[in-house]
Design a protein around this motif. Structure first.
Motif, PDB file in Angstrom:
ATOM      1  N   SER A  57       0.823  -1.203   0.000  1.00 27.13           N
ATOM      2  CA  SER A  57       0.000   0.000   0.000  1.00 27.13           C
ATOM      3  C   SER A  57       0.858   1.254   0.000  1.00 27.13           C
TER       4      SER A  57
ATOM      5  N   THR B 214     -12.002  -4.660   2.590  1.00 27.51           N
ATOM      6  CA  THR B 214     -11.038  -4.334   1.542  1.00 27.51           C
ATOM      7  C   THR B 214     -10.625  -2.890   1.745  1.00 27.51           C
ATOM      8  N   VAL B 215      -9.359  -2.669   2.041  1.00 32.95           N
ATOM      9  CA  VAL B 215      -8.882  -1.336   2.424  1.00 32.95           C
ATOM     10  C   VAL B 215      -8.627  -0.499   1.178  1.00 32.95           C
ATOM     11  N   GLN B 216      -9.301   0.633   1.086  1.00 34.24           N
ATOM     12  CA  GLN B 216      -9.091   1.562  -0.018  1.00 34.24           C
ATOM     13  C   GLN B 216      -9.696   2.905   0.346  1.00 34.24           C
ATOM     14  N   GLY B 217      -9.296   3.952  -0.375  1.00 33.70           N
ATOM     15  CA  GLY B 217      -9.857   5.278  -0.166  1.00 33.70           C
ATOM     16  C   GLY B 217      -9.285   5.973   1.051  1.00 33.70           C
ATOM     17  N   ASP B 218      -9.973   7.000   1.514  1.00 29.09           N
ATOM     18  CA  ASP B 218      -9.542   7.789   2.659  1.00 29.09           C
ATOM     19  C   ASP B 218      -9.886   7.057   3.951  1.00 29.09           C
TER      20      ASP B 218
END
Length: 293
Positions: A202, A246-250
């Motif tokens: 990431s 699912t890790v994404q965005g702010d």
């Protein structure tokens, strides 16, 4: 006239304990707070006397074990220059939880300097987590051997678990999600399902870019991210959760640096300093309403 010996001035010199002893006192104290919160006896309010400690809770297996089974477990591992960087943090686990991985997948993944990431255009070289698979040169046959990736993944996963425990404490390590994935630390157990924990590469748009941090994510979905300065991250369940998003965005998150607990046998009070700074076992001592309960 003879002086009353009870009024003689006394100078007491503080003698820091060895790192293992400091960790034992801090972990037992942290566990007292969590167990009291769960209906056990109230914490006495002070660190226990070292000589009075006979048992402690292993954060990996969750069992109450004899204090003489306490073993210094390093995260990341000490062997070679590892994928998450050099070892910065030590916590106490029971001897089997330390030694069994150390003789299996951690041993297989160690000495990473002998298995570099080479930019070779060969089949099977791409890795979703590490970018490139590691290869090892066969000295006799002069061949490049692609190394099995599973030991690296499992070793990084265990390091992430220990670092999350070091930063957040027993309140996290004894929570349902952590208890669900903890058996995966054992060499004979399967890897955790991606719905419960996973590794990822990431980037992070933050002043903390390039630093080793544990992120306690609140929004958009709760989870714990143990992120190395290299960009490799271990995604783990938040306290009170049994799955990971699912890790994404702010992200809205609290950040904790990986605790620095000093060198083996050191008597510099490293563990005490990390505790005072709020970097060690944070959830165990936090009374904020959005943190516990």
């Amino acid at each position: 006239m003879a002086r009353d010996r009870n009024v003689w001035p006394v100078t007491v010199t503080y003698r820091p304990h060895r790192r293992r002893d400091e960790l034992l006192m801090h972990q037992v104290h942290a566990a007292h707070h969590v167990l009291a919160r769960r209906g056990g006896p109230a914490c006495p309010g002070a660190f226990p006397q070292l000589k009075a400690i006979t048992r402690f809770i292993c954060p990996c297996c969750g069992q109450v074990v004899d204090a003489d089974q306490a073993s210094e477990d390093h995260a990341p591992i000490q062997a070679g220059t590892f994928t998450m960087g050099p070892a910065t943090t030590t916590v106490l686990t029971c001897a089997p939880c330390n030694n069994l991985p150390g003789r299996s997948y951690e041993a297989a993944a160690g000495h990473n300097d002998k298995a570099p990431e080479l930019d070779l255009d060969l089949p099977g070289m791409n890795s979703a987590v590490y970018g490139r698979r590691r290869v090892q040169t066969h000295r006799t046959l002069r061949l490049f051997l692609v190394r099995e990736e599973t030991p690296f993944v499992r070793t990084d996963f265990k390091a992430g678990f220990l670092l999350a425990f070091a930063a957040l404490g027993y309140e996290w390590a004894l929570s349902p999600g952590a208890r669900l994935i903890a058996p995966s630390l054992h060499p004979d157990a399967p890897e955790p399902a991606p719905a419960h924990a996973y590794l990822m590469r990431s980037t992070i748009d933050s002043p903390l870019q390039g630093e080793n941090v544990v992120m306690e994510v609140a929004d958009p979905q709760a989870c714990v991210i143990v992120r190395a300065a290299t960009g490799l991250s271990v995604v783990l369940p938040a306290a009170g959760r049994t799955s990971v998003p699912t890790v994404q965005g702010d992200l809205r998150a609290r950040f904790y640096p990986w605790p620095s607990t000093g060198s083996p046998g050191s008597t510099g009070g490293h563990v005490d300093r990390e505790h005072r700074a709020g970097h060690l076992f944070h959830l165990d001592f936090c009374d904020a309403p959005d943190h516990v309960g």
